[in-house]
Write a protein that holds these residues in place. Structure first.
Motif, short mmCIF file in Angstrom:
data_model
loop_
_atom_site.label_atom_id
_atom_site.label_comp_id
_atom_site.label_asym_id
_atom_site.label_seq_id
_atom_site.Cartn_x
_atom_site.Cartn_y
_atom_site.Cartn_z
N MET A 1 0.85 -1.18 0.00
CA MET A 1 0.00 0.00 0.00
C MET A 1 0.89 1.23 0.00
O MET A 1 1.80 1.35 0.80
N ALA A 2 0.58 2.11 -0.91
CA ALA A 2 1.41 3.30 -1.08
C ALA A 2 0.54 4.54 -1.15
O ALA A 2 -0.65 4.48 -1.42
N SER A 3 1.21 5.65 -0.94
CA SER A 3 0.55 6.94 -1.03
C SER A 3 1.34 7.79 -2.03
O SER A 3 2.57 7.77 -2.03
N SER A 4 0.62 8.51 -2.88
CA SER A 4 1.30 9.40 -3.83
C SER A 4 0.61 10.76 -3.80
O SER A 4 -0.57 10.88 -3.49
N SER A 5 1.39 11.78 -4.13
CA SER A 5 0.87 13.14 -4.10
C SER A 5 1.30 13.85 -5.38
O SER A 5 2.38 13.60 -5.90
N LYS A 6 0.43 14.72 -5.88
CA LYS A 6 0.80 15.54 -7.03
C LYS A 6 0.11 16.89 -6.93
O LYS A 6 -0.97 17.02 -6.35
N LYS A 7 0.77 17.89 -7.51
CA LYS A 7 0.21 19.24 -7.57
C LYS A 7 0.10 19.65 -9.02
O LYS A 7 0.95 19.31 -9.84
N VAL A 8 -0.96 20.39 -9.31
CA VAL A 8 -1.14 20.98 -10.64
C VAL A 8 -1.60 22.43 -10.48
O VAL A 8 -2.25 22.78 -9.50
N LEU A 9 -1.23 23.23 -11.46
CA LEU A 9 -1.73 24.59 -11.55
C LEU A 9 -2.87 24.56 -12.56
O LEU A 9 -2.69 24.12 -13.70
N ARG A 10 -4.06 24.98 -12.12
CA ARG A 10 -5.22 24.98 -13.01
C ARG A 10 -5.67 26.42 -13.25
O ARG A 10 -6.13 27.10 -12.33
N MET A 11 -5.51 26.87 -14.50
CA MET A 11 -5.93 28.21 -14.90
C MET A 11 -7.23 28.06 -15.68
O MET A 11 -7.29 27.31 -16.65
N THR A 12 -8.25 28.77 -15.25
CA THR A 12 -9.56 28.67 -15.91
C THR A 12 -9.91 30.01 -16.54
O THR A 12 -9.77 31.06 -15.91
N PHE A 13 -10.37 29.93 -17.79
CA PHE A 13 -10.70 31.11 -18.58
C PHE A 13 -12.17 31.07 -18.98
O PHE A 13 -12.79 30.01 -19.00
N ASN A 14 -12.72 32.23 -19.33
CA ASN A 14 -14.03 32.30 -19.97
C ASN A 14 -13.81 32.33 -21.48
O ASN A 14 -12.93 33.05 -21.97
N SER A 15 -14.61 31.55 -22.20
CA SER A 15 -14.52 31.55 -23.66
C SER A 15 -15.49 32.59 -24.23
O SER A 15 -16.34 33.12 -23.51
N ALA A 16 -15.39 32.81 -25.52
CA ALA A 16 -16.27 33.77 -26.19
C ALA A 16 -17.74 33.39 -26.05
O ALA A 16 -18.61 34.26 -26.02
N LEU A 17 -18.02 32.08 -25.96
CA LEU A 17 -19.41 31.63 -25.81
C LEU A 17 -19.83 31.52 -24.34
O LEU A 17 -20.93 31.05 -24.06
#
Length: 79
Positions: A1-17
């Protein structure tokens, strides 16, 4: 049994629609500042480099650094 960790940068935009479009980058630098991230988002919008089903990216909506930890609770027995 193992544990793993990860980080991400999530940039969210508005689209033209009006839909939300997210760009996710793995392993963001620990010393990133909100101003640096916003400057990159402004460049992405200004250069209009991404084609989405909702049209061009027109404004910033949200920024998050997401840290996920996964605990593997079952290991397949070795026969």
């Amino acid at each position: 049994m193992a544990s793993s960790s990860k980080k991400v940068l999530r940039m969210t935009f508005n689209s033209a629609l009006g839909s939300a479009v997210s760009i996710t980058l793995p392993d963001p630098k620990a010393d990133l500042t909100p101003a640096q991230i916003e400057a990159v988002m402004d460049q992405i919008i200004a250069k209009d480099i991404f084609l989405t089903s909702g049209g061009a990216l027109v404004s910033k909506r949200d920024v998050k650094i997401v840290d996920t930890t996964t605990d593997d609770l079952y290991d397949l027995p070795v026969v």
